[in-house]
Design a protein around this motif. Sequence first.
Motif, PDB file in Angstrom:
ATOM      1  N   THR A  59      36.051  41.001  37.546  1.00 57.80           N
ATOM      2  CA  THR A  59      35.516  42.039  38.449  1.00 57.80           C
ATOM      3  C   THR A  59      36.519  43.178  38.531  1.00 57.80           C
ATOM      4  O   THR A  59      37.651  43.075  38.057  1.00 57.80           O
ATOM      5  CB  THR A  59      35.265  41.499  39.875  1.00 57.80           C
ATOM      6  N   LEU A  61      37.289  44.110  41.517  1.00 54.65           N
ATOM      7  CA  LEU A  61      37.707  43.908  42.900  1.00 54.65           C
ATOM      8  C   LEU A  61      39.105  43.308  42.968  1.00 54.65           C
ATOM      9  O   LEU A  61      39.589  42.691  42.015  1.00 54.65           O
ATOM     10  CB  LEU A  61      36.715  42.987  43.624  1.00 54.65           C
ATOM     11  N   ARG A 107      32.211  39.247  55.853  1.00 52.66           N
ATOM     12  CA  ARG A 107      31.246  38.766  54.855  1.00 52.66           C
ATOM     13  C   ARG A 107      31.954  38.131  53.655  1.00 52.66           C
ATOM     14  O   ARG A 107      33.142  38.359  53.424  1.00 52.66           O
ATOM     15  CB  ARG A 107      30.350  39.899  54.372  1.00 52.66           C
ATOM     16  N   LYS A 108      31.192  37.353  52.899  1.00 60.83           N
ATOM     17  CA  LYS A 108      31.674  36.697  51.673  1.00 60.83           C
ATOM     18  C   LYS A 108      31.380  37.582  50.480  1.00 60.83           C
ATOM     19  O   LYS A 108      30.262  38.064  50.306  1.00 60.83           O
ATOM     20  CB  LYS A 108      30.985  35.346  51.484  1.00 60.83           C
ATOM     21  N   ILE A 109      32.415  37.818  49.651  1.00 62.19           N
ATOM     22  CA  ILE A 109      32.239  38.607  48.435  1.00 62.19           C
ATOM     23  C   ILE A 109      32.875  37.837  47.286  1.00 62.19           C
ATOM     24  O   ILE A 109      34.085  37.583  47.294  1.00 62.19           O
ATOM     25  CB  ILE A 109      32.902  39.989  48.577  1.00 62.19           C
ATOM     26  N   ARG A 110      32.045  37.415  46.322  1.00 66.10           N
ATOM     27  CA  ARG A 110      32.519  36.668  45.160  1.00 66.10           C
ATOM     28  C   ARG A 110      33.346  35.447  45.570  1.00 66.10           C
ATOM     29  O   ARG A 110      34.370  35.141  44.964  1.00 66.10           O
ATOM     30  CB  ARG A 110      33.343  37.560  44.238  1.00 66.10           C
ATOM     31  N   THR A 113      36.441  35.774  51.457  1.00 64.76           N
ATOM     32  CA  THR A 113      36.059  36.331  52.763  1.00 64.76           C
ATOM     33  C   THR A 113      36.764  37.656  52.983  1.00 64.76           C
ATOM     34  O   THR A 113      37.969  37.771  52.774  1.00 64.76           O
ATOM     35  CB  THR A 113      36.429  35.363  53.900  1.00 64.76           C
ATOM     36  N   SER A 114      35.996  38.666  53.397  1.00 55.31           N
ATOM     37  CA  SER A 114      36.573  39.990  53.678  1.00 55.31           C
ATOM     38  C   SER A 114      36.446  40.281  55.172  1.00 55.31           C
ATOM     39  O   SER A 114      35.342  40.269  55.726  1.00 55.31           O
ATOM     40  CB  SER A 114      35.850  41.073  52.864  1.00 55.31           C
TER      41      SER A 114
END
Length: 808
Positions: A59, A61, A107-110, A113-114
């Motif tokens: 990614t 990210l 929220r959960k991203i890939r 947790t962010s």
Amino acid sequence: MKISHDWLRAFVPHTLSPNALGDLLSAHVATVDAVAPLRADLAPFVVARVVESEKIPDTKLSFNKVDDGSGELLEVVCGAPNVVVGTLYPFARTGTVMPAGITIEKRKIRGFTSNGMLCSARELGLGTDHDGILALTVDVPVGTPLLTAMPIGDTQIELDVLPNRPDLLSHYGVAREVAALTGVNTVLPDEIQNLPAMPSAKSGASTTMAGDITISVEDLAGCPRYVAVRISGVKVGPSPEWLAERVVSVGSRSINNVVDATNYILHAFGQPVHAFDAAKLAKTAIVVRKAKAGETLVTLDGVERKLESWMTIIADGERATALAGVMGGRGSEVTEHTTDILLEVALFNPRDVRKVRRALNISTDASYRFERGVDVTRTDWMAAQAAGLIVAVAGGAITGVADVGAALPLPAPVTLRVDRLTKLLGASVPEEDVERLLAAIGFTVEPSAHRSYAVQPPSWRHDVTHEVDLVEEVARLRGFDLLPDALGSSRPGTVPDHALFIVGNRVRDALVGAGLAEARPMPFTKGGDSEVYARVANPLADDEPFLRRTLLDTLARRAEYNLNRQQGNVRLFEVGSAFIPDGKGLPREEVRAAVLVMGASRPPHFTDAKPPAFDAWDVKAIAELIARSAFPGERIALVAAESEPTLWTVYAGDLEVGTVSRVALDAPVWAAPAFGVEITLGVMSSAPVTARADEATGAAALAQHHVRFVPLPTTPAAEFDLALLVPNEMPAAEVERVIRAGSGAMLEQVTLFDEFRGTGVPDGKRSLAWRLTFRHPERTLRDKEIDGRRSQLLKTLETELGVVPRTA
């Protein structure tokens, strides 16, 4: 007046923070009501440091640990390519609302947790760069609010400008004051330097030409000077970003480049400017004249207004097209199709503008400034700035300039005596400081004879007309905190207090001591018939245009206000003026004391949880208290009225001075009855030169009564009671008068303590009982002396009044 901090710094490049500037203005210029950042939406954002960072495989990210000053590292996923460990960034915690309206959520991203977001300049509304997050170069601890860490956005300062200082209704006017206080020179902002030049004007006493448009001023009293600039070939459209920001920074709305340019001049220099669509002017003419009877005008707000023949208007060759100094007309409005404009920069009579504004119930930024007065000598300079700015932002060319009328003269010079300055301020001010301070705000100071100055106020200071005005200028510029706070050894004058003032204070003290609360309302009422009520020429409120005839009218409205808020226990009084029209000249102004009471007669106590309500007898006692306080030494009598709502008429000697009555209220069903007292203390003179204090009518002689010291008694008192049969029609006060007159100097107190009607009392009479207290200042009274006084008193009562003792 809303001031943009950034815009103000463009006029005077000071280094003060908005809050420090606000404190300076409050101390020396005008009260600052608020200092508000325009980017308050950035208040939740903080400065955070990236402590750890690693790329998320496959990614773009990165997974980061961020220190936001909360005491624990937060896990944050970021898509920007420029994340650097150890760098500071703007950070939005979970729950923060972004300028675009999006709420940051956990929220959960890939699979990661962010807990928040590292922000770019575009996301914060600080620029268009969205390629990476905004790296900060500030040296502040993590967790510091972003608005504290760096100057972001403009700050709006709200000044409470009083009517006598219209020069402060512009950024340049405030900049002059800041320059005087900080020593920083004023400059023109960069955006209005090097504007296209305006050609020379064609001048005329009442008529001339602006290009192809004829300019005529028929009402020179209402418009002493009218400058018109013809601009051809403009392209109306959105304003450049800098101009729109200036307009928005003071709470206005960006409309288009031409209108925004006129608003820029208004807020920058305090000069209202109006632009007409030249193609919509009938017969290519502008005429400043009085309105015709029955003439109408649809103003820019879309309202059709009927004009009066005394109103100054701007007309074209056929019809009215604007209200002079107030608002333009819809028929000549600049739109996106406009290509040619006529720019108006004028001086209008402040009184005329105020009358039109009030008559039509309309208020604008322009009328607000014209009513208070604009700079009377720089009309042509303002026109050059406005025309040049329009050409700079909307294109086109200036094809003609007309200047009709003439500049008004400067205010007359004012003499300032150094000795007078010292006496009024209570401290000496070095003469060089006086010259420096006044010169710093535009005054011309010339030394004169006998330690004085001839001071010429600048054209924008209409309020400086007397020596004391100059003293105030020196005091505020030096700082009021430098004035001495020690009280002088003598009173400021030798004129004695007015008799009515003394009487009013005496009544006020008595009523406060009786547990009543003072009200100080305005003396206006909705009234009715102009022959019954005196009408105010310029009322503060259209629904209360009359002066009241009675104080109880005003107190009744205050009582209803309390009842509407479930407050039924009312104990109000006022010492004020009532106004009685006499059909000629000014109304008769009577100074009165009024009381309105209802509900509980005293505050509740654990020994008396439900105190009794006020009744007519309580109010009668209050009336006697007022009358005895106002008219000491006079015989006070309350005579029963023949019909309600009046209960008693109050007499001081032979003079009728007031009434006791029931008061009708718009009251809920649970409210107790209301009672009122209104007593006239005297008449306030309306003569141009008032009479001497000792010649004032009504209460002048009453001011000579003084409280005398009497030592505390050292001998015992002797008391006895008298129960008397008194005819029903005879006031108890009359009996008490005879008792006091016949008892001699040793009578100390007379108290009426009982009334009885019934068995043993003849028809037509009632039994009243008084307790009499006697005391000799040097010895104890003997029983024989008391009995002799009792017998003599009974004979006197029977002889003078036919009153006899009750035997059973």
